[in-house]
Write a protein that holds these residues in place. Structure first.
Motif, PDB file in Angstrom:
ATOM      1  N   ILE A   1       0.910  -1.405   0.009  1.00  0.00           N
ATOM      2  CA  ILE A   1       0.079  -0.139   0.023  1.00  0.00           C
ATOM      3  C   ILE A   1       0.754   1.306   0.018  1.00  0.00           C
ATOM      4  CG2 ILE A   1      -1.656   1.504   1.429  1.00  0.00           C
ATOM      5  CD1 ILE A   1      -2.798  -0.996  -0.073  1.00  0.00           C
ATOM      6  N   TRP A   2       1.912   1.103   0.644  1.00  0.00           N
ATOM      7  CA  TRP A   2       2.784   2.581   0.674  1.00  0.00           C
ATOM      8  C   TRP A   2       3.503   2.642  -0.518  1.00  0.00           C
ATOM      9  CZ3 TRP A   2       7.957   3.360  -0.571  1.00  0.00           C
ATOM     10  CH2 TRP A   2       8.532   4.725  -0.113  1.00  0.00           C
ATOM     11  N   PHE A   3       3.782   1.667  -1.266  1.00  0.00           N
ATOM     12  CA  PHE A   3       4.232   1.889  -2.753  1.00  0.00           C
ATOM     13  C   PHE A   3       3.218   2.409  -3.665  1.00  0.00           C
ATOM     14  CE2 PHE A   3       8.133  -1.107  -1.561  1.00  0.00           C
ATOM     15  CZ  PHE A   3       9.087  -0.171  -1.912  1.00  0.00           C
ATOM     16  N   LEU A   4       2.204   1.749  -3.603  1.00  0.00           N
ATOM     17  CA  LEU A   4       1.228   2.212  -4.469  1.00  0.00           C
ATOM     18  C   LEU A   4       0.847   3.753  -4.129  1.00  0.00           C
ATOM     19  CD1 LEU A   4      -1.272  -0.864  -4.233  1.00  0.00           C
ATOM     20  CD2 LEU A   4      -0.234  -0.116  -6.291  1.00  0.00           C
TER      21      LEU A   4
ATOM     22  N   PHE B   1      -0.836  -5.576  -5.196  1.00  0.00           N
ATOM     23  CA  PHE B   1      -0.860  -4.802  -6.704  1.00  0.00           C
ATOM     24  C   PHE B   1      -1.813  -5.448  -7.511  1.00  0.00           C
ATOM     25  CE2 PHE B   1       2.621  -2.723  -5.145  1.00  0.00           C
ATOM     26  CZ  PHE B   1       3.005  -1.632  -6.052  1.00  0.00           C
ATOM     27  N   LYS B   2      -2.004  -6.686  -7.648  1.00  0.00           N
ATOM     28  CA  LYS B   2      -3.161  -7.374  -8.246  1.00  0.00           C
ATOM     29  C   LYS B   2      -4.548  -6.811  -7.986  1.00  0.00           C
ATOM     30  CE  LYS B   2      -4.900 -11.678 -10.103  1.00  0.00           C
ATOM     31  NZ  LYS B   2      -5.150 -13.096  -9.947  1.00  0.00           N
TER      32      LYS B   2
ATOM     33  N   LEU C   1      10.379   0.506  -7.723  1.00  0.00           N
ATOM     34  CA  LEU C   1       9.907   0.521  -6.546  1.00  0.00           C
ATOM     35  C   LEU C   1      10.760  -0.650  -5.754  1.00  0.00           C
ATOM     36  CD1 LEU C   1       6.129   0.260  -7.308  1.00  0.00           C
ATOM     37  CD2 LEU C   1       7.682   2.289  -6.872  1.00  0.00           C
ATOM     38  N   LEU C   2      11.581  -0.223  -4.649  1.00  0.00           N
ATOM     39  CA  LEU C   2      12.834  -1.098  -4.238  1.00  0.00           C
ATOM     40  C   LEU C   2      12.659  -1.188  -2.763  1.00  0.00           C
ATOM     41  CD1 LEU C   2      16.427  -0.954  -4.948  1.00  0.00           C
ATOM     42  CD2 LEU C   2      15.713  -1.240  -2.628  1.00  0.00           C
ATOM     43  N   ILE C   3      12.455  -2.580  -2.367  1.00  0.00           N
ATOM     44  CA  ILE C   3      12.182  -2.863  -1.102  1.00  0.00           C
ATOM     45  C   ILE C   3      13.364  -3.680  -0.591  1.00  0.00           C
ATOM     46  CG2 ILE C   3      10.799  -4.913  -1.671  1.00  0.00           C
ATOM     47  CD1 ILE C   3      10.646  -2.917   1.724  1.00  0.00           C
ATOM     48  N   ALA C   4      13.950  -3.362   0.691  1.00  0.00           N
ATOM     49  CA  ALA C   4      15.136  -3.955   1.389  1.00  0.00           C
ATOM     50  C   ALA C   4      14.612  -4.160   2.848  1.00  0.00           C
ATOM     51  CB  ALA C   4      16.210  -3.085   1.472  1.00  0.00           C
TER      52      ALA C   4
ATOM     53  N   CYS D   1      12.283   3.937  -2.851  1.00  0.00           N
ATOM     54  CA  CYS D   1      12.738   2.787  -1.872  1.00  0.00           C
ATOM     55  C   CYS D   1      12.389   2.780  -0.397  1.00  0.00           C
ATOM     56  CB  CYS D   1      14.417   2.999  -1.841  1.00  0.00           C
ATOM     57  SG  CYS D   1      15.266   2.059  -0.654  1.00  0.00           S
ATOM     58  N   LEU D   2      12.134   1.698  -0.093  1.00  0.00           N
ATOM     59  CA  LEU D   2      11.665   1.541   1.472  1.00  0.00           C
ATOM     60  C   LEU D   2      12.636   0.381   2.099  1.00  0.00           C
ATOM     61  CD1 LEU D   2       9.658   2.598   3.411  1.00  0.00           C
ATOM     62  CD2 LEU D   2       8.167   0.363   2.723  1.00  0.00           C
TER      63      LEU D   2
END
Length: 411
Positions: free
Chosen positions: A90-93, A125-126, A195-198, A281-282
């Protein structure tokens, strides 16, 4: 164990298949190799020791096993509850939509574990019909973990027989049938809106340890323990080391502290990519905001373990210095950084309370127990709620927009 406390009871988190090979001989060989290296070259930095133990090409801890889960050595947030991944999605969206949801785009994960987090992100996302012209790029060095990720995310995947191939594995996702590709380094990932997650990635990057002495700061090294055959011990460097000269801050005052040069280089690489290609990036990890001291430790069978005993048999980790990576990230003015904030604060601002109520309304007794267990682990200040932090990077060109519409989760 989630690498922050001494014990975790497994009753309700997700079930997984596990690969648990016999590693005794490889662990012995690795210890022998490190022993011979020190014997030939002298004491080595903790960072060199971590690299050998964790990512040695044939004997490294991450190369040979699946370290997460009930039969592993620790557990991560995505495995405790689907809500964790949903809040990240949800954050990325939300942030992506602020800039018009540009396409094509890719979702990149550094160190994707078993693929659980990416699976949850794709599902959200879907749901919002947001996977058109999307690609998934996974940065993973472990053959064992990439196999787990492939089985979770794709019906089938193809391994590239060329050992030097940039893309060493690829397939199509079960969710929405979009391309999924595996890379060894972030540098190899295509340049496209990202959109990058680590999540729990930076904590495994090598660190150097330092101690204040009467002669000033000295680096802590690892040497052969001459009193115990085949064992290792900590010693102090006699002179200033190159890492100390390059990275020691003039205002440093802690008695003990740690530096992760690789983390600083990685955050700069991420910042450059976010600025040049566009994206967000998150970062989610356990850590501190510059006040941490001696945090280097090991975990084996969900219990804390001496890092110098049986190298290769336990996970090595250190708290992330968010203050340091934040300084490095914004140093060149390419990105803006937000946070760190505690995991509890971030998830509350993302609406976790509303989401869990919806899930509870439709849950049976067993599911309800699982939901509440996962929620408590994620949010309780004595568990993951405070120890884990979130930080975001966004392109600096968005500063004007973000003054009107702030980054969600951090205000």
């Amino acid at each position: 164990m989630y690498r922050t406390a001494s014990r975790l009871i497994y009753t309700t988190f997700r079930n997984y298949y596990t690969v648990k090979p016999n590693l005794d001989k490889k662990q012995y060989d690795l210890a022998k190799q490190i022993y011979q290296k020190i014997k030939a070259m002298g004491p080595i930095p903790v960072s060199d020791y971590m690299k050998e133990v964790l990512i040695h090409p044939s004997q490294g801890y991450y190369i040979n096993r699946e370290p997460m889960g009930e039969s592993g050595d620790f557990i991560t947030s995505p495995e405790l509850s689907q809500i964790f991944g949903e809040m990240i999605a949800i954050w990325f969206l939300n942030e992506w939509s602020k800039v018009g949801a540009p396409k094509p785009f890719q979702i990149v994960e550094l160190g994707p574990g078993r693929g659980t987090l990416m699976q949850d992100i794709l599902r959200v996302f879907k749901h919002f019909d947001s996977l058109k012209q999307a690609n998934i790029s996974l940065v993973e060095i472990s053959p064992v973990l990439s196999d787990s990720q492939a089985r979770r995310l794709c019906a089938t995947t193809n391994l590239n027989p060329d050992q030097n191939a940039v893309i060493y594995r690829e397939g199509m996702s079960i969710i929405e049938n979009i391309p999924v590709k595996w890379y060894k380094t972030l540098q190899d990932v295509p340049n496209v809106f990202t959109l990058l997650i680590a999540n729990e990635f930076f904590d495994a990057l090598p660190i150097n340890k330092f101690k204040k002495t009467d002669l000033g700061y000295r680096e802590i090294l690892i040497d052969i323990d001459k009193d115990k055959e085949g064992c290792f011990r900590y010693v102090l460097a006699k002179e200033e080391t190159p890492t100390q000269k390059l990275f020691l801050r003039s205002d440093e005052s802690r008695e003990n502290f740690e530096i992760s040069p690789q983390s600083l280089l990685m955050i700069k690489e991420i910042a450059t990519r976010i600025e040049s290609d566009g994206g967000f990036c998150l970062i989610a990890d356990y850590g501190h905001n510059g006040e941490g001291t001696d945090t280097f430790r090991a975990f084996k069978d969900h219990k804390q373990h001496d890092p110098l005993i049986d190298p290769g048999s336990a996970d090595l980790t250190a708290d992330v210095d968010f203050a340091a990576i934040k300084r490095a990230g914004v140093e060149d003015g390419k990105v803006l950084a937000f946070g760190p904030v505690t995991q509890r604060d971030f998830l509350i601002k993302m609406g976790i309370e509303h989401r869990i109520k919806v899930l509870e309304e439709n849950a049976d007794e067993k599911q309800l127990k699982s939901l509440r267990f996962g929620y408590d682990m994620l949010m309780n200040l004595e568990k993951m709620g405070e120890r884990f932090k979130f930080m975001a990077l966004v392109p600096s060109v968005l500063e004007g927009i973000l003054k009107k519409v702030p980054v969600v989760g951090f205000h």
